[in-house]
Design a protein around this motif. Structure first.
Motif, PDB file in Angstrom:
ATOM      1  N   PHE A  65      -1.060   6.468  -6.064  1.00  0.00           N
ATOM      2  CA  PHE A  65      -1.962   5.313  -5.988  1.00  0.00           C
ATOM      3  C   PHE A  65      -3.419   5.688  -6.296  1.00  0.00           C
ATOM      4  O   PHE A  65      -4.032   5.146  -7.225  1.00  0.00           O
ATOM      5  CB  PHE A  65      -1.834   4.671  -4.602  1.00  0.00           C
ATOM      6  N   PHE A  66      -3.983   6.617  -5.524  1.00  0.00           N
ATOM      7  CA  PHE A  66      -5.388   6.997  -5.739  1.00  0.00           C
ATOM      8  C   PHE A  66      -5.595   7.668  -7.103  1.00  0.00           C
ATOM      9  O   PHE A  66      -6.551   7.338  -7.822  1.00  0.00           O
ATOM     10  CB  PHE A  66      -5.877   7.890  -4.593  1.00  0.00           C
ATOM     11  N   PRO A  67      -4.712   8.599  -7.531  1.00  0.00           N
ATOM     12  CA  PRO A  67      -4.889   9.165  -8.882  1.00  0.00           C
ATOM     13  C   PRO A  67      -4.844   8.105  -9.971  1.00  0.00           C
ATOM     14  O   PRO A  67      -5.548   8.216 -10.985  1.00  0.00           O
ATOM     15  CB  PRO A  67      -3.722  10.148  -9.001  1.00  0.00           C
ATOM     16  N   LEU A  68      -4.016   7.079  -9.787  1.00  0.00           N
ATOM     17  CA  LEU A  68      -3.912   6.005 -10.784  1.00  0.00           C
ATOM     18  C   LEU A  68      -5.227   5.240 -10.882  1.00  0.00           C
ATOM     19  O   LEU A  68      -5.700   4.914 -11.988  1.00  0.00           O
ATOM     20  CB  LEU A  68      -2.769   5.061 -10.394  1.00  0.00           C
ATOM     21  N   ILE A  69      -5.866   4.949  -9.715  1.00  0.00           N
ATOM     22  CA  ILE A  69      -7.140   4.224  -9.732  1.00  0.00           C
ATOM     23  C   ILE A  69      -8.228   5.063 -10.404  1.00  0.00           C
ATOM     24  O   ILE A  69      -9.013   4.571 -11.225  1.00  0.00           O
ATOM     25  CB  ILE A  69      -7.566   3.855  -8.291  1.00  0.00           C
ATOM     26  N   LYS A  70      -8.273   6.344 -10.079  1.00  0.00           N
ATOM     27  CA  LYS A  70      -9.295   7.206 -10.666  1.00  0.00           C
ATOM     28  C   LYS A  70      -9.114   7.351 -12.174  1.00  0.00           C
ATOM     29  O   LYS A  70     -10.091   7.419 -12.923  1.00  0.00           O
ATOM     30  CB  LYS A  70      -9.249   8.587 -10.011  1.00  0.00           C
ATOM     31  N   LEU A  71      -7.868   7.392 -12.602  1.00  0.00           N
ATOM     32  CA  LEU A  71      -7.596   7.610 -14.030  1.00  0.00           C
ATOM     33  C   LEU A  71      -7.862   6.370 -14.853  1.00  0.00           C
ATOM     34  O   LEU A  71      -8.471   6.432 -15.931  1.00  0.00           O
ATOM     35  CB  LEU A  71      -6.150   8.062 -14.222  1.00  0.00           C
ATOM     36  N   HIS A  72      -7.394   5.198 -14.381  1.00  0.00           N
ATOM     37  CA  HIS A  72      -7.479   3.978 -15.181  1.00  0.00           C
ATOM     38  C   HIS A  72      -8.524   2.996 -14.683  1.00  0.00           C
ATOM     39  O   HIS A  72      -8.852   2.027 -15.392  1.00  0.00           O
ATOM     40  CB  HIS A  72      -6.120   3.265 -15.195  1.00  0.00           C
ATOM     41  N   GLY A  73      -9.023   3.212 -13.483  1.00  0.00           N
ATOM     42  CA  GLY A  73     -10.020   2.286 -12.950  1.00  0.00           C
ATOM     43  C   GLY A  73      -9.414   1.061 -12.316  1.00  0.00           C
ATOM     44  O   GLY A  73     -10.115   0.280 -11.655  1.00  0.00           O
ATOM     45  N   THR A  74      -8.121   0.842 -12.472  1.00  0.00           N
ATOM     46  CA  THR A  74      -7.434  -0.309 -11.875  1.00  0.00           C
ATOM     47  C   THR A  74      -6.002   0.085 -11.517  1.00  0.00           C
ATOM     48  O   THR A  74      -5.467   1.083 -12.019  1.00  0.00           O
ATOM     49  CB  THR A  74      -7.369  -1.514 -12.835  1.00  0.00           C
ATOM     50  N   ALA A  75      -5.415  -0.747 -10.675  1.00  0.00           N
ATOM     51  CA  ALA A  75      -3.996  -0.635 -10.341  1.00  0.00           C
ATOM     52  C   ALA A  75      -3.505  -2.024  -9.959  1.00  0.00           C
ATOM     53  O   ALA A  75      -4.214  -2.760  -9.246  1.00  0.00           O
ATOM     54  CB  ALA A  75      -3.766   0.344  -9.189  1.00  0.00           C
ATOM     55  N   GLU A  76      -2.339  -2.407 -10.436  1.00  0.00           N
ATOM     56  CA  GLU A  76      -1.852  -3.769 -10.216  1.00  0.00           C
ATOM     57  C   GLU A  76      -0.444  -3.756  -9.619  1.00  0.00           C
ATOM     58  O   GLU A  76       0.405  -2.945 -10.004  1.00  0.00           O
ATOM     59  CB  GLU A  76      -1.841  -4.548 -11.539  1.00  0.00           C
ATOM     60  N   GLU A  77      -0.254  -4.665  -8.660  1.00  0.00           N
ATOM     61  CA  GLU A  77       1.050  -4.924  -8.038  1.00  0.00           C
ATOM     62  C   GLU A  77       1.703  -3.633  -7.538  1.00  0.00           C
ATOM     63  O   GLU A  77       2.861  -3.342  -7.834  1.00  0.00           O
ATOM     64  CB  GLU A  77       1.983  -5.659  -9.013  1.00  0.00           C
ATOM     65  N   ILE A  78       0.912  -2.884  -6.766  1.00  0.00           N
ATOM     66  CA  ILE A  78       1.429  -1.665  -6.151  1.00  0.00           C
ATOM     67  C   ILE A  78       1.983  -2.016  -4.767  1.00  0.00           C
ATOM     68  O   ILE A  78       1.291  -2.646  -3.960  1.00  0.00           O
ATOM     69  CB  ILE A  78       0.333  -0.593  -6.022  1.00  0.00           C
ATOM     70  N   PHE A  79       3.196  -1.612  -4.499  1.00  0.00           N
ATOM     71  CA  PHE A  79       3.818  -1.928  -3.213  1.00  0.00           C
ATOM     72  C   PHE A  79       3.634  -0.748  -2.265  1.00  0.00           C
ATOM     73  O   PHE A  79       4.082   0.377  -2.540  1.00  0.00           O
ATOM     74  CB  PHE A  79       5.310  -2.213  -3.393  1.00  0.00           C
ATOM     75  N   ILE A  80       2.935  -1.004  -1.136  1.00  0.00           N
ATOM     76  CA  ILE A  80       2.781   0.002  -0.094  1.00  0.00           C
ATOM     77  C   ILE A  80       2.989  -0.679   1.260  1.00  0.00           C
ATOM     78  O   ILE A  80       3.087  -1.913   1.341  1.00  0.00           O
ATOM     79  CB  ILE A  80       1.387   0.678  -0.127  1.00  0.00           C
ATOM     80  N   SER A  81       3.028   0.122   2.297  1.00  0.00           N
ATOM     81  CA  SER A  81       3.174  -0.425   3.650  1.00  0.00           C
ATOM     82  C   SER A  81       1.998   0.030   4.499  1.00  0.00           C
ATOM     83  O   SER A  81       1.713   1.232   4.603  1.00  0.00           O
ATOM     84  CB  SER A  81       4.483   0.049   4.291  1.00  0.00           C
ATOM     85  N   LEU A  82       1.296  -0.958   5.093  1.00  0.00           N
ATOM     86  CA  LEU A  82       0.215  -0.672   6.028  1.00  0.00           C
ATOM     87  C   LEU A  82       0.785  -0.544   7.433  1.00  0.00           C
ATOM     88  O   LEU A  82       1.892  -1.001   7.712  1.00  0.00           O
ATOM     89  CB  LEU A  82      -0.844  -1.768   5.980  1.00  0.00           C
ATOM     90  N   LYS A  83      -0.011   0.033   8.329  1.00  0.00           N
ATOM     91  CA  LYS A  83       0.457   0.281   9.693  1.00  0.00           C
ATOM     92  C   LYS A  83      -0.474  -0.409  10.676  1.00  0.00           C
ATOM     93  O   LYS A  83      -1.694  -0.230  10.625  1.00  0.00           O
ATOM     94  CB  LYS A  83       0.500   1.784   9.959  1.00  0.00           C
ATOM     95  N   THR A  84       0.084  -1.219  11.568  1.00  0.00           N
ATOM     96  CA  THR A  84      -0.722  -1.938  12.556  1.00  0.00           C
ATOM     97  C   THR A  84      -1.100  -1.011  13.707  1.00  0.00           C
ATOM     98  O   THR A  84      -0.646   0.134  13.786  1.00  0.00           O
ATOM     99  CB  THR A  84       0.039  -3.154  13.110  1.00  0.00           C
ATOM    100  N   LYS A  85      -1.891  -1.559  14.610  1.00  0.00           N
ATOM    101  CA  LYS A  85      -2.310  -0.803  15.783  1.00  0.00           C
ATOM    102  C   LYS A  85      -1.121  -0.422  16.654  1.00  0.00           C
ATOM    103  O   LYS A  85      -1.132   0.600  17.346  1.00  0.00           O
ATOM    104  CB  LYS A  85      -3.329  -1.648  16.577  1.00  0.00           C
ATOM    105  N   THR A  86      -0.059  -1.265  16.604  1.00  0.00           N
ATOM    106  CA  THR A  86       1.160  -1.011  17.398  1.00  0.00           C
ATOM    107  C   THR A  86       2.210  -0.264  16.588  1.00  0.00           C
ATOM    108  O   THR A  86       3.384  -0.241  16.972  1.00  0.00           O
ATOM    109  CB  THR A  86       1.737  -2.344  17.910  1.00  0.00           C
ATOM    110  N   GLN A  87       1.825   0.299  15.461  1.00  0.00           N
ATOM    111  CA  GLN A  87       2.694   1.107  14.601  1.00  0.00           C
ATOM    112  C   GLN A  87       3.758   0.282  13.855  1.00  0.00           C
ATOM    113  O   GLN A  87       4.722   0.821  13.330  1.00  0.00           O
ATOM    114  CB  GLN A  87       3.414   2.214  15.404  1.00  0.00           C
ATOM    115  N   ALA A  88       3.567  -1.039  13.786  1.00  0.00           N
ATOM    116  CA  ALA A  88       4.479  -1.887  13.009  1.00  0.00           C
ATOM    117  C   ALA A  88       4.109  -1.814  11.535  1.00  0.00           C
ATOM    118  O   ALA A  88       2.942  -1.586  11.175  1.00  0.00           O
ATOM    119  CB  ALA A  88       4.427  -3.323  13.507  1.00  0.00           C
ATOM    120  N   ASP A  89       5.097  -2.044  10.670  1.00  0.00           N
ATOM    121  CA  ASP A  89       4.859  -2.006   9.224  1.00  0.00           C
ATOM    122  C   ASP A  89       4.453  -3.374   8.710  1.00  0.00           C
ATOM    123  O   ASP A  89       4.994  -4.413   9.138  1.00  0.00           O
ATOM    124  CB  ASP A  89       6.134  -1.563   8.488  1.00  0.00           C
ATOM    125  N   VAL A  90       3.480  -3.360   7.768  1.00  0.00           N
ATOM    126  CA  VAL A  90       3.083  -4.587   7.071  1.00  0.00           C
ATOM    127  C   VAL A  90       3.241  -4.308   5.577  1.00  0.00           C
ATOM    128  O   VAL A  90       2.385  -3.666   4.957  1.00  0.00           O
ATOM    129  CB  VAL A  90       1.626  -4.983   7.393  1.00  0.00           C
TER     130      VAL A  90
END
Length: 403
Positions: A65-90
Motif C-alpha cells: 500500500f505505502f510503496p504504491l502511493i510513493k511510487l505512483h502518487g495515488t492508489a485506488e480501491e485498496i481493500f484493507i481492514s482497520l482495527k477499532t479500540k475494542t480490536q474489532a475489524d472494520v
C-alpha cells in the motif's frame, strides 16, 4: 443556524478520512472515522498509522500500500481492514493520494466501510465452487453417458453375435440329431445283420473287422449323442426356477448308479441350499461329476469310491467380463471331493476342454467335465479343479443363489 466550514463538512461526510506522513504518523483524521474506530480524534492524531490496522493489513501496508502511493502518487480501491479500540475489524475500501504541504508529503486517504464485502466474496466463491462442481458433474455425466453408449453398442454387437451363433448351433444340432446320427445308425444295423447271417462264412479276420467296425460305429453314435447334448445345453434357455440342490443330487446319484451299475459308493453329503437355476442342467452337472468319480476310481480290489459334498454361502463378485467392476452377491460355494486316481494339477484347466482325456484307455469320450463347465457358466458361475495323483480330486463350484 451557523454556516458550515470545510472542516465541519469533512467531519460529517459518510466516509472516513485520515492523513499520515511518510514516517507513518497520523496528522489528520475526521470525526466519521474516529466514530467508526470507537475513539476520538485527539486519541488517534499523533499515533502511528499502523496502530489502526489489523496485523494482516499492517503487512500489506508495508509491502504494497505505502510503496504504491510513493511510487505512483495515488492508489485506488485498496481493500484493507482497520482495527477499532475494542480490536474489532472494520473492512474498508481506500482511495489515496499524495500531496506536498508545507515542505512535507502527506498521504491522504478516504475509506468507505464495506461490511458486506466479505459476505459477498464468500457467496461469490461459494457460487463459483458450486458452478465448478456442477460443471465437473456435467463432465462426469457426459463421460458416463459416452461410456454407457459405448457399452450399449458393444452389448448390441455381442447380442447380435450370440443370436447368430445360437442360430448356427440350432442348425448344427439338427444336423447332429438326424443327418449324422441316422447314417451311423444304419451302418451299425447292417453290420449287426452281416455278423448274424454270415459269421460262420467269414474268416477270423473278417469277424474281427466287423467287431471293430461295430465298436467304432457305436463310439461315433455316442460321440454324436454327446455333442448333441453339449450343444443343447449351450443354446437352451436357462429359465431359472427355485431348485433344492439336495433333491437334485439325490436324483443324479440314482441315475449314475443305474446307468453305470456301480454300487461301491460311499457318500457324505452335507445339507445343500435352495438356489435359482435350471433343474435339468444342474442334475446333469452332478450326474457327470459322480460319473467322473466312478470312471476314475482307484483300481484297488477293496477300494470304495468316496464322495464328500459340502456347501457354504459366500459373498462373491458377480462381474466376470468387466475388469475393475464389483458387485458382491450371495454365491453357493460347493466342494465335490472324491478319492479317485487324481491327476497332475498342471492339467487342471485341460480336463475341462471338449474331448480332452488324460488317459485314453479309460471309458468315456471326454465330454463330462466340459459339459459341467458349460452348465456352471450358463448359471453365471465358475468351476475349477484341484487334484493330486493317487489322492483324488476336489471340484469347487460357485453358483449364484439368485439368477
Amino acid at each position: 443556524m451557523t454556516e458550515s466550514t470545510d472542516d465541519d463538512l469533512l467531519d460529517v461526510i459518510p466516509c472516513g478520512l485520515f492523513a499520515f506522513t511518510d514516517e507513518g504518523i497520523l496528522v489528520k483524521i475526521n470525526q466519521t472515522l474516529a466514530r467508526q474506530l470507537g475513539s476520538t480524534v485527539s486519541e488517534l492524531v499523533g499515533r502511528n498509522v499502523e496502530t489502526i490496522l489489523t496485523i494482516a493489513s499492517r503487512i500489506f501496508y508495508q509491502t504494497h500500500f505505502f510503496p504504491l502511493i510513493k511510487l505512483h502518487g495515488t492508489a485506488e480501491e485498496i481493500f484493507i481492514s482497520l482495527k477499532t479500540k475494542t480490536q474489532a475489524d472494520v473492512p474498508v475500501l481506500v482511495n489515496a493520494t499524495r500531496l506536498l504541504e508545507n515542505g512535507r508529503f502527506l498521504n491522504i486517504c478516504a475509506c468507505l466501510p464495506v461490511y458486506q464485502r466479505q459476505k459477498y466474496e464468500q457467496e461469490i466463491i461459494k457460487a463459483r465452487k458450486t458452478a465448478e462442481e456442477a460443471l465437473l458433474k456435467n463432465e462426469e455425466l457426459s463421460r458416463t453417458q459416452q461410456e454407457l453408449e459405448q457399452y450399449k453398442e458393444e452389448l448390441d454387437r455381442r447380442i447380435s453375435q450370440l443370436e447368430q451363433r445360437n442360430q448356427e448351433l440350432t442348425q448344427f444340432n439338427k444336423i447332429i440329431s438326424h443327418d449324422l446320427l441316422e447314417p451311423v445308425r444304419k451302418i451299425t444295423t447292417f453290420l449287426d445283420l452281416l455278423q448274424l447271417e454270415n459269421r460262420a462264412a467269414l474268416t477270423q479276420k473278417g469277424n474281427e473287422a466287423i467287431d471293430r467296425a461295430i465298436l467304432a460305429s457305436r463310439q461315433i453314435r455316442q460321440m454324436i449323442t454327446n455333442l448333441r447334448e453339449f450343444v443343447s445345453v449351450d443354446i437352451a434357455s436357462l429359465k431359472p426356477t427355485v431348485v433344492d440342490l439336495n433333491e437334485i443330487v439325490d436324483s443324479a446319484l440314482h441315475k449314475a448308479r443305474l446307468h453305470t451299475g456301480y454300487d461301491r459308493l460311499s457318500l457324505h453329503i452335507e445339507p445343500l441350499p435352495v438356489i435359482e437355476g435350471n433343474p435339468k442342467q444342474l442334475e446333469l452337472l452332478f450326474y457327470n461329476l459322480i460319473d467322473n468319480a466312478i470312471k476314475f476310481h482307484r483300481p484297488d480290489i477293496d477300494a470304495i469310491t468316496s464322495i464328500d459334498l459340502n456347501c457354504s454361502i459366500i459373498q462373491h463378485n458377480s462381474y466376470r467380463a468387466f475388469k475393475g467392476k464389483y458387485k458382491y452377491i450371495d454365491f453357493a460355494k460347493i466342494t465335490f471331493t472324491d478319492n479317485g486316481i487324481g491327476f497332475d494339477n498342471s492339467y487342471r484347466d485341460y480336463v475341462f476342454l471338449i474331448q480332452k482325456k488324460l488317459n485314453p484307455t479309460t471309458s468315456g469320450l471326454g465330454f463330462g467335465l466340459s459339459l459341467c463347465k458349460k452348465i456352471v457358466e450358463n448359471h453365471a458361475g465358475s468351476i475349477y479343479a484341484d487334484s493330486t495323483p493317487g489322492q483324488g480330486t476336489r471340484f469347487t463350484i460357485l453358483l449364484p443363489v439368485k439368477q
